[in-house]
Design a protein around this motif. Structure first.
Motif, PDB file in Angstrom:
ATOM      1  N   GLY A  30       0.880  -1.075  -0.175  1.00  0.00           N
ATOM      2  CA  GLY A  30       0.192  -0.065   0.121  1.00  0.00           C
ATOM      3  C   GLY A  30       0.399   1.274  -0.003  1.00  0.00           C
ATOM      4  N   GLN A  31       1.538   1.170   0.357  1.00  0.00           N
ATOM      5  CA  GLN A  31       3.193   2.413   0.046  1.00  0.00           C
ATOM      6  C   GLN A  31       3.457   2.566  -0.521  1.00  0.00           C
ATOM      7  OE1 GLN A  31       5.991   1.482   3.083  1.00  0.00           O
ATOM      8  NE2 GLN A  31       5.092   2.328   4.963  1.00  0.00           N
ATOM      9  N   LEU A  32       3.628   2.052  -2.722  1.00  0.00           N
ATOM     10  CA  LEU A  32       3.770   2.101  -3.614  1.00  0.00           C
ATOM     11  C   LEU A  32       2.369   2.815  -4.577  1.00  0.00           C
ATOM     12  CD1 LEU A  32       6.085   1.627  -4.727  1.00  0.00           C
ATOM     13  CD2 LEU A  32       5.469  -0.187  -5.963  1.00  0.00           C
ATOM     14  N   PRO A  33       3.114   4.166  -4.297  1.00  0.00           N
ATOM     15  CA  PRO A  33       1.694   4.829  -5.842  1.00  0.00           C
ATOM     16  C   PRO A  33       1.896   3.881  -6.512  1.00  0.00           C
ATOM     17  CG  PRO A  33       3.420   6.147  -4.539  1.00  0.00           C
ATOM     18  CD  PRO A  33       4.380   5.522  -4.190  1.00  0.00           C
ATOM     19  N   ALA A  34       0.490   4.556  -7.239  1.00  0.00           N
ATOM     20  CA  ALA A  34      -0.174   4.113  -8.426  1.00  0.00           C
ATOM     21  C   ALA A  34       0.396   4.663  -9.245  1.00  0.00           C
ATOM     22  CB  ALA A  34      -1.696   4.115  -8.381  1.00  0.00           C
ATOM     23  N   GLU A  35       1.434   5.437  -9.771  1.00  0.00           N
ATOM     24  CA  GLU A  35       2.129   5.945 -11.164  1.00  0.00           C
ATOM     25  C   GLU A  35       3.313   5.369 -11.128  1.00  0.00           C
ATOM     26  OE1 GLU A  35       2.353   9.939 -13.234  1.00  0.00           O
ATOM     27  OE2 GLU A  35       1.810  10.697 -10.822  1.00  0.00           O
ATOM     28  N   ILE A  36       3.663   5.305  -9.813  1.00  0.00           N
ATOM     29  CA  ILE A  36       5.374   4.433  -9.396  1.00  0.00           C
ATOM     30  C   ILE A  36       5.525   3.134 -10.009  1.00  0.00           C
ATOM     31  CG2 ILE A  36       7.644   4.258  -7.658  1.00  0.00           C
ATOM     32  CD1 ILE A  36       6.682   6.994  -8.714  1.00  0.00           C
ATOM     33  N   ALA A  37       4.656   2.859  -9.776  1.00  0.00           N
ATOM     34  CA  ALA A  37       3.765   0.748  -9.570  1.00  0.00           C
ATOM     35  C   ALA A  37       4.515   0.943 -11.482  1.00  0.00           C
ATOM     36  CB  ALA A  37       2.981   0.296 -10.131  1.00  0.00           C
ATOM     37  N   ARG A  38       3.329   1.564 -12.009  1.00  0.00           N
ATOM     38  CA  ARG A  38       2.668   1.721 -13.675  1.00  0.00           C
ATOM     39  C   ARG A  38       4.107   2.202 -14.449  1.00  0.00           C
ATOM     40  NH1 ARG A  38      -2.111   4.061 -12.255  1.00  0.00           N
ATOM     41  NH2 ARG A  38      -1.403   6.510 -12.836  1.00  0.00           N
ATOM     42  N   PHE A  39       5.314   3.949 -14.024  1.00  0.00           N
ATOM     43  CA  PHE A  39       6.173   3.960 -13.851  1.00  0.00           C
ATOM     44  C   PHE A  39       7.433   2.505 -14.758  1.00  0.00           C
ATOM     45  CE2 PHE A  39      10.578   6.045 -13.239  1.00  0.00           C
ATOM     46  CZ  PHE A  39      10.922   5.744 -14.559  1.00  0.00           C
ATOM     47  N   TYR A  40       7.282   1.836 -13.030  1.00  0.00           N
ATOM     48  CA  TYR A  40       8.681   0.810 -13.119  1.00  0.00           C
ATOM     49  C   TYR A  40       8.099  -0.401 -14.087  1.00  0.00           C
ATOM     50  CZ  TYR A  40      12.085   2.797  -9.726  1.00  0.00           C
ATOM     51  OH  TYR A  40      12.741   3.131  -9.766  1.00  0.00           O
ATOM     52  N   GLU A  41       6.991  -0.457 -14.222  1.00  0.00           N
ATOM     53  CA  GLU A  41       6.334  -1.851 -15.092  1.00  0.00           C
ATOM     54  C   GLU A  41       6.558  -0.896 -17.075  1.00  0.00           C
ATOM     55  OE1 GLU A  41       1.966  -4.238 -15.694  1.00  0.00           O
ATOM     56  OE2 GLU A  41       1.724  -2.651 -14.713  1.00  0.00           O
ATOM     57  N   GLN A  42       5.787  -0.035 -16.898  1.00  0.00           N
ATOM     58  CA  GLN A  42       6.138  -0.159 -18.395  1.00  0.00           C
ATOM     59  C   GLN A  42       7.190   0.630 -18.914  1.00  0.00           C
ATOM     60  OE1 GLN A  42       2.666   3.263 -18.364  1.00  0.00           O
ATOM     61  NE2 GLN A  42       1.453   1.980 -18.466  1.00  0.00           N
ATOM     62  N   ILE A  43       8.075   1.407 -17.800  1.00  0.00           N
ATOM     63  CA  ILE A  43       9.147   1.785 -18.177  1.00  0.00           C
ATOM     64  C   ILE A  43      10.295   1.666 -17.828  1.00  0.00           C
ATOM     65  CG2 ILE A  43      10.568   4.369 -18.406  1.00  0.00           C
ATOM     66  CD1 ILE A  43       8.631   5.112 -19.033  1.00  0.00           C
ATOM     67  N   GLY A  44      10.133   0.879 -16.661  1.00  0.00           N
ATOM     68  CA  GLY A  44      11.178   0.322 -16.227  1.00  0.00           C
ATOM     69  C   GLY A  44      12.608   0.123 -15.534  1.00  0.00           C
ATOM     70  N   PRO A  45      13.246   1.509 -15.032  1.00  0.00           N
ATOM     71  CA  PRO A  45      14.481   2.093 -14.688  1.00  0.00           C
ATOM     72  C   PRO A  45      15.382   0.759 -14.772  1.00  0.00           C
ATOM     73  CG  PRO A  45      13.552   3.227 -13.859  1.00  0.00           C
ATOM     74  CD  PRO A  45      12.225   2.568 -14.434  1.00  0.00           C
ATOM     75  N   TRP A  46      16.763   0.428 -15.148  1.00  0.00           N
ATOM     76  CA  TRP A  46      17.214  -1.024 -14.449  1.00  0.00           C
ATOM     77  C   TRP A  46      18.343  -0.810 -14.184  1.00  0.00           C
ATOM     78  CZ3 TRP A  46      15.038  -5.802 -12.160  1.00  0.00           C
ATOM     79  CH2 TRP A  46      16.130  -7.150 -12.529  1.00  0.00           C
ATOM     80  N   GLY A  47      18.835  -0.449 -15.384  1.00  0.00           N
ATOM     81  CA  GLY A  47      20.664  -0.317 -15.605  1.00  0.00           C
ATOM     82  C   GLY A  47      21.986  -1.112 -15.270  1.00  0.00           C
ATOM     83  N   GLU A  48      22.797  -0.795 -15.445  1.00  0.00           N
ATOM     84  CA  GLU A  48      23.782  -2.238 -15.905  1.00  0.00           C
ATOM     85  C   GLU A  48      23.933  -3.067 -14.663  1.00  0.00           C
ATOM     86  OE1 GLU A  48      28.266  -1.770 -17.075  1.00  0.00           O
ATOM     87  OE2 GLU A  48      27.503  -0.310 -16.475  1.00  0.00           O
ATOM     88  N   VAL A  49      24.635  -4.576 -14.996  1.00  0.00           N
ATOM     89  CA  VAL A  49      24.989  -5.464 -13.745  1.00  0.00           C
ATOM     90  C   VAL A  49      26.011  -4.690 -13.623  1.00  0.00           C
ATOM     91  CG1 VAL A  49      24.539  -7.447 -12.840  1.00  0.00           C
ATOM     92  CG2 VAL A  49      23.083  -6.439 -13.683  1.00  0.00           C
ATOM     93  N   ILE A  50      27.290  -4.556 -12.784  1.00  0.00           N
ATOM     94  CA  ILE A  50      28.659  -4.140 -13.357  1.00  0.00           C
ATOM     95  C   ILE A  50      29.064  -6.261 -12.478  1.00  0.00           C
ATOM     96  CG2 ILE A  50      30.830  -2.806 -11.836  1.00  0.00           C
ATOM     97  CD1 ILE A  50      28.632  -0.312 -12.333  1.00  0.00           C
ATOM     98  N   TYR A  51      28.065  -6.004 -11.095  1.00  0.00           N
ATOM     99  CA  TYR A  51      28.980  -7.290 -10.593  1.00  0.00           C
ATOM    100  C   TYR A  51      27.050  -8.147 -10.380  1.00  0.00           C
ATOM    101  CZ  TYR A  51      32.880  -4.527  -8.701  1.00  0.00           C
ATOM    102  OH  TYR A  51      33.819  -3.884  -9.350  1.00  0.00           O
ATOM    103  N   GLU A  52      27.569  -9.538 -10.180  1.00  0.00           N
ATOM    104  CA  GLU A  52      26.640 -10.113 -10.135  1.00  0.00           C
ATOM    105  C   GLU A  52      25.643 -10.072  -8.611  1.00  0.00           C
ATOM    106  OE1 GLU A  52      24.353 -11.984 -12.198  1.00  0.00           O
ATOM    107  OE2 GLU A  52      26.128 -11.034 -13.799  1.00  0.00           O
TER     108      GLU A  52
END
Length: 200
Positions: A30-52
């Motif tokens: 319940g703490q995650l705003p719906a717009e932020i949830a949609r942002f991560y689902e639709q756009i999804g900042p992930w980035g580089e994996v430097i170390y596993e």
């Protein structure tokens, strides 16, 4: 309003994008705003994996000075430490409203999403109290604007970069023009740069 695909194209300069479900959020659902949830689902900042062992590090936008960092969703709760609480989410600071969520940071200075209004604010740390300035009217404008500034800054000719003052007047004009084109509003673009103190 910019489309999801337009924002994806802008943010892709900061690193890999990958759809992330709301279940990746490490806090109470319940703490995650719906717009932020949609942002991560639709756009999804992930980035580089430097170390596993560390995993993805999120997006990084170099716009002069410290880079702006946007974490993947499973690291977003950890980003709140030092702003909303010290070490325990169940013991929040009195001066940090519960509807504020740090969505990105630049050298410890937070970009704050206000879940009551959908606006994004920027604040400087270390002043003894928080005095956020309105940065953008919504999430897409905020993050797309940061990416736009980073992109044009990276492409400025060397003679428009002044290491003592940040940018020459010509460089500043180019940045403002690029952000104005993105926002379709030169006044908004200038207000964003002022709130960010981008030229300081």
């Amino acid at each position: 309003m910019h489309s999801t695909e337009q924002i994806r194209q802008r943010l892709s300069i900061g690193g890999e994008l990958r759809s992330q479900p709301a279940s990746n959020w490490q806090g109470d659902a319940g703490q995650l705003p719906a717009e932020i949830a949609r942002f991560y689902e639709q756009i999804g900042p992930w980035g580089e994996v430097i170390y596993e062992s560390v995993g993805p590090v999120g997006l990084h936008f170099s716009a002069g000075g410290n880079p702006v960092c946007v974490p993947p969703l499973h690291r977003l709760l950890d980003l709140q430490a030092g702003y909303a609480w010290e070490s325990d989410p169940d013991q929040p600071f009195d001066d940090w409203p519960g509807h504020w969520l740090v969505i990105a940071e630049q050298g410890g200075d937070p970009f704050i999403y206000d879940s009551q209004t959908g606006q994004v604010f920027f604040a400087f740390h270390g002043a003894g109290h928080w005095s956020p300035r309105l940065f953008a009217p919504n999430l897409y404008t905020a993050l797309g604007g940061i990416a736009t500034v980073a992109d044009i800054h990276e492409r400025l000719p060397e003679e428009e970069l002044n290491l003592d003052d940040g940018l020459t007047p010509q460089g500043r004009a180019r940045v403002l023009a690029a952000l104005s084109q993105f926002t379709h509003d030169p006044n908004l673009a200038q207000a964003m740069l002022d709130a960010w103190e981008y030229y300081e």
